[in-house]
Design an enzyme around this catalytic site. Structure first.
Site, PDB file in Angstrom:
ATOM      1  N   GLN A 103      62.566   2.293  33.814  1.00  0.00           N
ATOM      2  CA  GLN A 103      61.148   2.561  33.317  1.00  0.00           C
ATOM      3  C   GLN A 103      61.282   3.203  31.696  1.00  0.00           C
ATOM      4  OE1 GLN A 103      58.991   4.498  36.127  1.00  0.00           O
ATOM      5  NE2 GLN A 103      58.948   2.945  37.540  1.00  0.00           N
ATOM      6  N   ARG A 155      58.211   2.270  50.824  1.00  0.00           N
ATOM      7  CA  ARG A 155      59.695   2.056  51.405  1.00  0.00           C
ATOM      8  C   ARG A 155      60.027   2.796  52.571  1.00  0.00           C
ATOM      9  NH1 ARG A 155      60.913  -1.374  47.475  1.00  0.00           N
ATOM     10  NH2 ARG A 155      60.117  -1.209  45.526  1.00  0.00           N
ATOM     11  N   GLY A 213      54.062   3.866  39.324  1.00  0.00           N
ATOM     12  CA  GLY A 213      54.673   4.702  38.232  1.00  0.00           C
ATOM     13  C   GLY A 213      55.037   3.443  37.100  1.00  0.00           C
ATOM     14  N   ASP A 233      66.040   2.250  44.806  1.00  0.00           N
ATOM     15  CA  ASP A 233      64.788   1.827  45.774  1.00  0.00           C
ATOM     16  C   ASP A 233      65.386   1.732  47.052  1.00  0.00           C
ATOM     17  OD1 ASP A 233      62.999   2.394  43.830  1.00  0.00           O
ATOM     18  OD2 ASP A 233      63.068   0.242  43.272  1.00  0.00           O
ATOM     19  N   ARG A 272      61.699  10.974  48.512  1.00  0.00           N
ATOM     20  CA  ARG A 272      62.361  10.247  49.366  1.00  0.00           C
ATOM     21  C   ARG A 272      63.442  10.798  50.129  1.00  0.00           C
ATOM     22  NH1 ARG A 272      61.290   4.633  46.128  1.00  0.00           N
ATOM     23  NH2 ARG A 272      59.153   4.172  46.809  1.00  0.00           N
TER      24      ARG A 272
END
Length: 451
Positions: free
Chosen positions: A187, A409, A111, A336, A367
């Site tokens: 980002q 992850r 991404g 993250d 996630r």
């Protein structure tokens, strides 16, 4: 290597990582280095590609995501030497001089590659680009960067009302804007700042909270005229400008170090030193969260390398961790690390609440859903919240068949959880770890010692 603790099997390119704690128990001991910071690796390759002259990169992450960035910018005309962790050379073309490639640019699973690159490509007038990614990336939202770029005058087309890849971009002379981002996202911020390098005047991004600032640090080092207002969480770049190649030293990725910090904290009798880790204050939320939980962590040999703070991090197993609430402005600085923090929370007393993390639903996987579902297979007590997780600690884990959902992850978080589980845990599609940490399994084998 302890074959009775950690084994791998490969079937049709899909790897299963099997972990079984010995009956006598195990501990983690050693000094290790984690791969180079993924965020900094991406940005070094990109800025090197659009700068004048030569950029050298030491300590580049050799995962799949930076390889996607290197391949894309090679197709755009930059000269990138063979990737290695010692020294990579990028010969840039200069701002506004990227070529129009014959091939479709493939961002793979990254991404960061796609979103940041869109800001650069959209600002190249008269040039046409097509960008895609793997099935996971093609399902992840791009409108968060496309909409502000369109406000600057960009022409971008894609699926689902221009929100999903594959994307087509026709470069334009962009105009500067002041963008008030609804989310704290490095980002989004970086994409707009990169687009602003070729716009005439000041391009400003204001966020609701401070996100990681690697782009700001590196843009300034490469010669961009950039100002930061911490009080309003605003960053301004003044264009048009030119960048000059630099020597970039990439520190170890704290997101990769996080797995060892949690492992060292939850596995009894452990003592690990993770060397040369970047401790940029916009990234150290993981350290603050673990400190709130009572982990025994110490920063040693603190120093600075190429504008980024670096330290060695010592972690020792301590008594019982304690549950806490992780929310608010802390979330952008550990977004993250939430899957591995959920693992720590399983072994903490009381309840841990994680909120304000809805962003995790549009990562390589959902996630929040995957972390809860797969750890619950092992006996954890995790409930999903709309924007987070509620983890009831103190429940023993039992080995089970679990799946990474091709999310790096998730794969590594499940492996760390398995170290404290009874029985065998089989992690399917464990090869996903290579996206950010190619040597994860080898390092795990290196530090695991039976009691």
């Amino acid at each position: 290597m302890q074959a009775d603790i950690i084994t791998t099997t490969l079937l049709d390119k899909s790897q299963t990582l099997s972990i079984q704690k010995p009956a006598s128990g195990l501990s983690l001991v050693g000094r290790i280095r984690v791969p180079g910071d993924k965020s900094i690796s991406h940005r070094a390759l990109m800025l090197g590609a659009i700068a004048h002259g030569e950029t050298t990169i030491e300590g580049l992450l050799l995962g799949e995501d930076p390889r996607s960035t290197a391949k894309c910018f090679s197709l755009l005309g930059a000269k990138v030497s063979e990737l290695n962790a010692e020294r990579v050379t990028v010969t840039g073309v200069g701002i506004g001089e990227l070529e129009e490639p014959v091939e479709v640019l493939d961002a793979g699973n990254s991404g960061t590659t796609m979103r940041l690159m869109l800001g650069i490509l959209a600002s190249h007038p008269g040039r046409f680009y097509a960008v895609t990614g793997d099935s996971s990336l093609r399902s992840r939202p791009m409108s968060r960067v496309i909409k502000p770029l369109q406000q600057m005058g960009a022409q971008i087309w894609g699926r689902k009302s221009n929100s999903l890849a594959p994307l087509a971009i026709l470069g334009q002379q962009l105009k500067p804007i002041h963008y008030h981002s609804p989310i704290a996202s490095a980002q989004v911020k970086s994409c707009i700042l990169l687009a602003g390098l070729m716009a005439e005047g000041d391009t400003t991004v204001t966020e609701p909270a401070l996100s990681r600032d690697h782009s700001e640090r590196m843009l300034r080092a490469f010669g961009a005229l950039l100002s930061v207002d911490p009080e309003t969480c605003s960053v301004t770049v003044t264009g048009p400008t030119q960048l000059q190649g630099q020597n970039v030293i990439v520190p170890g990725d704290i997101s990769s170090a996080a797995f060892w910090l949690v492992a060292g904290a939850i596995v009894p009798g452990s003592e690990l030193v993770v060397e040369n880790v970047g401790v940029n204050p916009t990234r150290t939320g993981i350290l603050e969260a673990l400190e709130m939980m009572g982990a025994d962590i110490e920063l040693q040999n603190q120093r600075e390398a190429a504008g980024e703070p670096v330290a060695d991090i010592l972690v020792r197993s301590s008594g019982q961790l304690r549950g806490c609430t992780i929310a608010g402005d802390l979330i952008p600085r550990l977004i993250d690390e939430i899957p591995i923090l959920a693992v720590a929370a399983i072994f903490a007393s009381g309840t841990t609440i994680i909120r304000d993390a809805a962003e995790l639903r549009v990562k390589e996987s959902d996630r929040l859903a995957v972390t809860a579902a797969e750890l619950n297979r092992m006996g954890a007590k995790i409930s999903e919240l709309p924007d987070g997780l509620e983890i009831t600690g103190g429940t023993p884990l039992t080995g089970a068949d679990v799946d990474s959902y091709t999310d790096h992850r998730i794969a590594m978080s499940l492996a760390i959880a398995a170290l404290n589980a009874t029985g065998i845990t089989n992690i399917h599609r464990a090869e996903a770890a290579a996206i950010s940490y190619p040597d994860f399994t080898a390092t795990l084998q290196q530090v695991c010692h039976p009691n």
